[in-house]
Design an enzyme around this catalytic site. Structure first.
Site: not given
Length: 316
Positions: A16, A152, A222, A261, A263, A276, A278, A282
């Site tokens: 990443e 990602s 992305y 963050r 999800d 999950e 993070n 991003g």
């Protein structure tokens, strides 16, 4: 407190890397717009000498992938006694391991899809066909397959037919040595970002993700235009409140710090399922945390600056 020299740390050598560099540039530009002196540095062999030679007031890691999210680089920053934004190494290690994070969040009262985590060696030792048959028999179809560690959506895929599972496992093992296979929950996919205020962690508006073909993969994440985002997410008030509560619960239960963050999937009944978390969200032009910041009527640079100031206040 006035901020002096800040280092935004991006890049590294994970899969990443390019996304991390884009995130780093976005954070650096947002801080510079507020006249914060910022240096953007790569996580390479020159880093430690540079930090020792020109010691920053604080570091803002925006590293994605292994070293950035498993706590390794943050552990080095602690050895250097440098204040930094984000979760501490021990919390990172748990959050980075998806099965471990699911277990912690489940114990905290948040639903999460039934799953099994298996290293690739088990398929060689016990026979791939027998193990795959047992997975389908136990968990049913459809399934979602992804590496137990990583971000990602690299190596992730949806399995709708039993015949697709073997290929999904091969794709998963290209990015990691262990796979998390979980029930695929149909519903509204949302991401809820959490930032910490003096009063504690606060959830930003949920971002709904409408990905092409129903899979929010690397390209969908992305490449601008491939995915539609709706903020705030199109949820009932009860479901939106439950999603907010789930993200804050995950942040607290995992011992995270400053920002995260989470999800989630909200099923047709309104139940929220944790997928999950993070620890280094991003920050690119298509990323979810900046979208949530904007939906809350906030400025990304101001949020980043406030986090840095708060971290310095707590360390001095």
């Amino acid at each position: 407190m006035e901020l002096g020299h800040v280092v935004v740390l991006a890049g590294g050598l994970s899969y990443e890397r390019e996304v991390s560099l884009r995130s780093g540039r976005r954070v650096a530009d947002a801080l510079r717009a507020l006249d914060v002196p910022v240096e953007l540095r790569d996580a390479d062999a020159t880093l430690l000498d540079a930090l020792a030679r020109d010691r920053p007031d604080a570091v803002f890691p925006v590293l994605h992938g292994t070293a950035g999210e498993d706590g390794s680089v943050r552990g080095v920053l602690e050895l250097l006694e440098l204040p930094y934004i984000g979760a501490r190494p021990d919390a990172c290690r748990v959050a980075w391991d998806k099965p471990a994070a699911k277990a912690v969040v489940r114990r905290a009262g948040v639903a999460t899809p039934r799953s099994v985590a298996l290293p690739k060696e088990i398929f060689y030792d016990l026979g791939a066909a027998a193990v795959l048959d047992r997975i389908v028999s136990r968990l049913g179809l459809p399934l979602f397959v992804k590496p137990t560690r990583g971000g990602s959506a690299l190596g992730a895929s949806v399995v709708r037919e039993a015949a697709e599972l073997s290929a999904a496992m091969v794709g998963c093992f290209a990015y990691g040595d262990a796979a998390l296979i979980e029930q695929y929950i149909s519903g509204t996919e949302v991401a809820v970002s959490v930032i910490e205020r003096p009063s504690g962690p606060v959830a930003l508006p949920a971002v709904e993700i409408v990905a092409p073909h129903g899979l929010y993969d690397y390209t969908a994440r992305y490449d601008a235009g491939d995915t539609a985002f709706v903020t705030p997410a199109r949820l009932s008030s009860a479901a939106a409140e439950a999603a907010t509560a789930a993200a804050v619960t995950a942040h607290r239960a995992l011992g995270l710090r400053d920002l995260s963050r989470t999800d989630l999937i909200v099923d047709a009944s309104g139940e929220v399922h944790f997928l999950e978390v993070n620890v280094a969200p991003g920050m690119t032009e298509t990323s979810l945390l900046p979208r949530a910041v904007a939906a809350a009527g906030l400025d990304l640079g101001t949020v980043c600056r406030d986090l840095l100031v708060r971290r310095l206040d707590e360390t001095r």
